[in-house]
Motif scaffolding. Structure first.
Motif, PDB file in Angstrom:
ATOM      1  N   ASP A 172      -4.255  58.626 -13.570  1.00  0.00           N
ATOM      2  CA  ASP A 172      -5.597  58.040 -13.501  1.00  0.00           C
ATOM      3  C   ASP A 172      -5.856  57.127 -14.699  1.00  0.00           C
ATOM      4  O   ASP A 172      -6.474  56.070 -14.566  1.00  0.00           O
ATOM      5  CB  ASP A 172      -6.661  59.136 -13.433  1.00  0.00           C
ATOM      6  N   SER A 173      -5.375  57.536 -15.861  1.00  0.00           N
ATOM      7  CA  SER A 173      -5.522  56.697 -17.052  1.00  0.00           C
ATOM      8  C   SER A 173      -4.726  55.406 -16.905  1.00  0.00           C
ATOM      9  O   SER A 173      -5.195  54.324 -17.288  1.00  0.00           O
ATOM     10  CB  SER A 173      -5.051  57.460 -18.296  1.00  0.00           C
ATOM     11  N   LEU A 174      -3.526  55.490 -16.325  1.00  0.00           N
ATOM     12  CA  LEU A 174      -2.693  54.301 -16.117  1.00  0.00           C
ATOM     13  C   LEU A 174      -3.350  53.331 -15.136  1.00  0.00           C
ATOM     14  O   LEU A 174      -3.323  52.112 -15.337  1.00  0.00           O
ATOM     15  CB  LEU A 174      -1.308  54.709 -15.627  1.00  0.00           C
ATOM     16  N   ILE A 175      -3.946  53.875 -14.065  1.00  0.00           N
ATOM     17  CA  ILE A 175      -4.635  53.017 -13.090  1.00  0.00           C
ATOM     18  C   ILE A 175      -5.804  52.299 -13.764  1.00  0.00           C
ATOM     19  O   ILE A 175      -6.031  51.107 -13.546  1.00  0.00           O
ATOM     20  CB  ILE A 175      -5.124  53.862 -11.892  1.00  0.00           C
ATOM     21  N   LYS A 176      -6.533  53.018 -14.600  1.00  0.00           N
ATOM     22  CA  LYS A 176      -7.661  52.403 -15.314  1.00  0.00           C
ATOM     23  C   LYS A 176      -7.190  51.285 -16.226  1.00  0.00           C
ATOM     24  O   LYS A 176      -7.820  50.234 -16.331  1.00  0.00           O
ATOM     25  CB  LYS A 176      -8.404  53.468 -16.117  1.00  0.00           C
ATOM     26  N   GLN A 177      -6.046  51.489 -16.874  1.00  0.00           N
ATOM     27  CA  GLN A 177      -5.506  50.466 -17.767  1.00  0.00           C
ATOM     28  C   GLN A 177      -5.109  49.214 -17.001  1.00  0.00           C
ATOM     29  O   GLN A 177      -5.353  48.086 -17.453  1.00  0.00           O
ATOM     30  CB  GLN A 177      -4.320  51.031 -18.543  1.00  0.00           C
ATOM     31  N   VAL A 178      -4.498  49.395 -15.830  1.00  0.00           N
ATOM     32  CA  VAL A 178      -4.127  48.232 -15.009  1.00  0.00           C
ATOM     33  C   VAL A 178      -5.381  47.490 -14.557  1.00  0.00           C
ATOM     34  O   VAL A 178      -5.443  46.247 -14.601  1.00  0.00           O
ATOM     35  CB  VAL A 178      -3.283  48.664 -13.791  1.00  0.00           C
ATOM     36  N   TYR A 179      -6.392  48.242 -14.139  1.00  0.00           N
ATOM     37  CA  TYR A 179      -7.655  47.643 -13.689  1.00  0.00           C
ATOM     38  C   TYR A 179      -8.290  46.817 -14.807  1.00  0.00           C
ATOM     39  O   TYR A 179      -8.700  45.661 -14.600  1.00  0.00           O
ATOM     40  CB  TYR A 179      -8.597  48.748 -13.226  1.00  0.00           C
ATOM     41  N   GLN A 180      -8.350  47.378 -16.000  1.00  0.00           N
ATOM     42  CA  GLN A 180      -8.941  46.670 -17.136  1.00  0.00           C
ATOM     43  C   GLN A 180      -8.102  45.455 -17.526  1.00  0.00           C
ATOM     44  O   GLN A 180      -8.641  44.362 -17.743  1.00  0.00           O
ATOM     45  CB  GLN A 180      -9.071  47.614 -18.332  1.00  0.00           C
ATOM     46  N   ALA A 181      -6.800  45.640 -17.596  1.00  0.00           N
ATOM     47  CA  ALA A 181      -5.915  44.553 -18.019  1.00  0.00           C
ATOM     48  C   ALA A 181      -5.935  43.396 -17.027  1.00  0.00           C
ATOM     49  O   ALA A 181      -5.980  42.219 -17.422  1.00  0.00           O
ATOM     50  CB  ALA A 181      -4.489  45.083 -18.195  1.00  0.00           C
ATOM     51  N   LYS A 182      -5.910  43.710 -15.737  1.00  0.00           N
ATOM     52  CA  LYS A 182      -5.919  42.667 -14.707  1.00  0.00           C
ATOM     53  C   LYS A 182      -7.242  41.897 -14.732  1.00  0.00           C
ATOM     54  O   LYS A 182      -7.272  40.670 -14.528  1.00  0.00           O
ATOM     55  CB  LYS A 182      -5.692  43.294 -13.335  1.00  0.00           C
ATOM     56  N   SER A 183      -8.352  42.588 -14.994  1.00  0.00           N
ATOM     57  CA  SER A 183      -9.656  41.924 -15.083  1.00  0.00           C
ATOM     58  C   SER A 183      -9.669  40.931 -16.247  1.00  0.00           C
ATOM     59  O   SER A 183     -10.110  39.786 -16.103  1.00  0.00           O
ATOM     60  CB  SER A 183     -10.769  42.961 -15.268  1.00  0.00           C
ATOM     61  N   CYS A 217     -12.500  48.439 -23.607  1.00  0.00           N
ATOM     62  CA  CYS A 217     -11.310  48.781 -22.825  1.00  0.00           C
ATOM     63  C   CYS A 217     -10.385  49.706 -23.616  1.00  0.00           C
ATOM     64  O   CYS A 217     -10.563  49.920 -24.819  1.00  0.00           O
ATOM     65  CB  CYS A 217     -10.549  47.521 -22.407  1.00  0.00           C
ATOM     66  N   ASN A 218      -9.390  50.256 -22.946  1.00  0.00           N
ATOM     67  CA  ASN A 218      -8.393  51.111 -23.585  1.00  0.00           C
ATOM     68  C   ASN A 218      -7.679  50.333 -24.700  1.00  0.00           C
ATOM     69  O   ASN A 218      -7.411  49.152 -24.571  1.00  0.00           O
ATOM     70  CB  ASN A 218      -7.378  51.559 -22.526  1.00  0.00           C
ATOM     71  N   SER A 219      -7.364  51.014 -25.802  1.00  0.00           N
ATOM     72  CA  SER A 219      -6.745  50.328 -26.940  1.00  0.00           C
ATOM     73  C   SER A 219      -5.385  49.726 -26.581  1.00  0.00           C
ATOM     74  O   SER A 219      -4.993  48.681 -27.121  1.00  0.00           O
ATOM     75  CB  SER A 219      -6.593  51.284 -28.125  1.00  0.00           C
ATOM     76  N   ARG A 220      -4.644  50.358 -25.648  1.00  0.00           N
ATOM     77  CA  ARG A 220      -3.356  49.804 -25.224  1.00  0.00           C
ATOM     78  C   ARG A 220      -3.560  48.465 -24.512  1.00  0.00           C
ATOM     79  O   ARG A 220      -2.784  47.519 -24.701  1.00  0.00           O
ATOM     80  CB  ARG A 220      -2.617  50.776 -24.310  1.00  0.00           C
ATOM     81  N   VAL A 221      -4.611  48.381 -23.703  1.00  0.00           N
ATOM     82  CA  VAL A 221      -4.935  47.134 -23.012  1.00  0.00           C
ATOM     83  C   VAL A 221      -5.342  46.075 -24.024  1.00  0.00           C
ATOM     84  O   VAL A 221      -4.874  44.925 -23.970  1.00  0.00           O
ATOM     85  CB  VAL A 221      -6.071  47.368 -21.993  1.00  0.00           C
ATOM     86  N   ALA A 225      -3.370  42.555 -24.830  1.00  0.00           N
ATOM     87  CA  ALA A 225      -4.051  41.267 -24.631  1.00  0.00           C
ATOM     88  C   ALA A 225      -4.002  40.411 -25.890  1.00  0.00           C
ATOM     89  O   ALA A 225      -3.900  39.182 -25.808  1.00  0.00           O
ATOM     90  CB  ALA A 225      -5.497  41.506 -24.216  1.00  0.00           C
ATOM     91  N   LEU A 226      -4.056  41.033 -27.055  1.00  0.00           N
ATOM     92  CA  LEU A 226      -4.040  40.282 -28.313  1.00  0.00           C
ATOM     93  C   LEU A 226      -2.634  39.829 -28.687  1.00  0.00           C
ATOM     94  O   LEU A 226      -2.459  38.801 -29.343  1.00  0.00           O
ATOM     95  CB  LEU A 226      -4.629  41.136 -29.439  1.00  0.00           C
ATOM     96  N   GLY A 227      -1.629  40.611 -28.319  1.00  0.00           N
ATOM     97  CA  GLY A 227      -0.262  40.263 -28.669  1.00  0.00           C
ATOM     98  C   GLY A 227       0.033  40.508 -30.139  1.00  0.00           C
ATOM     99  O   GLY A 227      -0.524  41.424 -30.757  1.00  0.00           O
ATOM    100  N   ASN A 228       0.903  39.716 -30.715  1.00  0.00           N
ATOM    101  CA  ASN A 228       1.332  39.932 -32.100  1.00  0.00           C
ATOM    102  C   ASN A 228       0.175  39.708 -33.080  1.00  0.00           C
ATOM    103  O   ASN A 228      -0.375  38.617 -33.167  1.00  0.00           O
ATOM    104  CB  ASN A 228       2.481  38.979 -32.444  1.00  0.00           C
ATOM    105  N   CYS A 229      -0.187  40.775 -33.817  1.00  0.00           N
ATOM    106  CA  CYS A 229      -1.276  40.674 -34.788  1.00  0.00           C
ATOM    107  C   CYS A 229      -1.221  41.884 -35.716  1.00  0.00           C
ATOM    108  O   CYS A 229      -0.306  42.717 -35.623  1.00  0.00           O
ATOM    109  CB  CYS A 229      -2.637  40.576 -34.095  1.00  0.00           C
TER     110      CYS A 229
END
Length: 470
Positions: A172-183, A217-221, A225-229
């Protein structure tokens, strides 16, 4: 049994033409109505799934459909009731309501399985719709560059994880991450690989983003999204703040022997130890149990009452035996004693704070000591972050999320802490290099399956050759 295949635009358009043959409307208009109906319904179902523990009762903002599917036919008849009756996405359990500023979202039972919604959402470009549903204001906007390629790779890898039986407990957490990331990805592609985000500033100086954003959003997302930083966040900041208040009031306080100081300087060891010794009946792997401890300690830091049977601590640790073991652990009792000392110090300034800050300290119409503790900490946090941000310069900062800064280039930790100490001597930063994703799990799986198939073909050919000789 929930359905696994979402309606198609063609199915809905065919029905619409039977209800009202195309005359004033063109076929493309019908297609537009049908697509928006499907897109909004799927998005709302998926959002509801990601925020619910019960797949048969999820939140659904019916108002989103009502406010965006306004098309009529035969002059005074609306399409939305026709679509909902003939192509339902849910059955209503409890209708939402709004009164005196309090609102309750509708509860529904979805017709379609969460995997069907996830598959549709992944395959559909939601950029235009999300931009329409969450318009960016002319003022109070933060625009953040998005590493689109890195975020796409994160989504693909997370989808691979969803299909991994070993990770089924966290699906369920993984699905939420995909939903947030895709948005985030779809909106960024609409905006030249940047994410415009609306925000408001509270009385404490904290910034809160809304709509599609990188803060909630989830910190992994966020980090994909930010990439190298480079990430700098205040280390166990609320507890460090507590310790500062105690030592200011009582200079003779034994900091080195303090439980708060031990947690602030060695948090990972403490969390692991408490999880191992106290969380023995709750099911889950060690990392999950450590997260429960982390969440519980954070709640205590922000004023959760230990004795509250419906409070944040019970919401984190449901099993009564584990909860009692934790609260009666010698280390925990020592920590709670020091937290009580901090709260007594804050109680002294509470009457004056109520007069000075008034409504800012109220929650549900009432002020509380816990609200004052949280409010006063956030004032300090905001002061630190504002001062440090000024030293870094606006161009070097990618994003601020409360007590964390994501910046373009590395800064020496000693400099960051020096700036923090100018505002609050006991507060320190910790540092993490956020790197881009290198592994492509889908490509690895395909390559591995191809290699296995190749070996199987060779074995079959060798077997045939052997049988021919015989």
């Amino acid at each position: 049994m929930k359905q696994l295949k979402i309606y198609t635009v063609e199915q809905i358009v065919e029905h619409m033409e039977k209800v009202c043959p195309i005359s004033k409307y063109s076929s493309s208009s019908y297609e537009s109505i049908a697509k928006k109906y499907i897109d909004i319904s799927v998005s709302e179902l998926l959002r509801g799934y990601t925020n619910s523990d019960n797949p048969d009762r999820i939140d659904f903002r019916i108002s989103t459909l009502n406010e965006n599917i306004l098309n009529r036919y035969n002059r005074n008849q609306y399409w939305l009731p026709v679509l909902k009756d003939n192509f339902p996405f849910f059955t209503t359990i409890q209708r939402g309501w709004k009164n005196s500023g309090v609102s309750v979202i509708s509860a529904v039972n979805p017709v379609f399985h969460k995997f069907a919604c996830l598959g549709y959402y992944y395959e559909t470009d939601y950029g235009e719709l999300l931009t329409q549903l969450h318009p960016v204001k002319e003022t109070n906007t933060i625009t953040t560059p998005i590493d689109v390629k890195n975020l796409e790779l994160f989504i693909d890898n997370t989808l691979e994880d969803i299909g991994n039986p070993k990770l089924s407990a966290g699906i369920d957490s993984l699905i939420k991450q995909v939903y947030q990331a895709k948005s985030i990805l779809d909106v960024a592609k609409q905006n030249n690989n940047t994410l415009p985000q609306n925000y408001t500033v509270k009385d404490t100086g904290r910034t809160y983003m809304n709509g599609i954003n990188l803060q909630s959003c989830n910190s992994r997302v966020r980090e994909a999204a930010l990439g190298n930083c480079y990430k700098y966040d205040l280390r166990t900041s609320m507890f460090a703040h507590m310790l500062g208040k105690i030592t200011n009031k009582f200079p003779e306080f034994n900091v080195k022997g303090s439980y708060i100081n031990e947690y602030a300087t060695n948090k990972n060891h403490i969390r692991t130890r408490l999880a191992k010794e106290c969380i023995t009946e709750t099911k889950g792997d060690p990392d999950f149990k450590v997260k429960l401890i982390k969440k519980t300690l954070a709640a205590i830091g922000f004023g959760a009452t230990v004795s509250n049977p419906r409070g944040a601590i019970q919401q984190s640790i449901w099993h009564e035996g584990d909860r009692n073991r934790l609260l009666n652990h010698e280390w925990m009792k020592g920590l709670l004693k020091e937290v009580d000392l901090y709260r007594e110090i804050m109680r002294m300034s509470y009457p004056k704070a109520k007069k000075e800050f008034g409504d800012a300290l109220k929650k549900n119409g009432r002020s509380s000591l816990s609200k004052w503790c949280s409010f006063e900490y956030q004032l300090t946090e905001s002061s630190i972050m504002h001062y440090v941000s000024n030293q870094l310069g606006e161009d070097n900062i990618l994003l601020q999320v409360h007590d964390a800064l994501y910046i373009n280039s590395k800064v020496e930790l000693v400099d960051m802490n020096h700036w923090a100490h100018r505002v609050a001597p006991g507060m320190n930063f910790e540092y993490e290099h956020i790197t881009t994703i290198r592994a492509n799990k889908r490509a690895s799986r395909i390559a591995l399956s191809g290699e296995v198939a190749h070996k199987q073909r060779i074995q079959q050919e060798e077997l045939k050759a052997y049988e021919a000789i015989q």
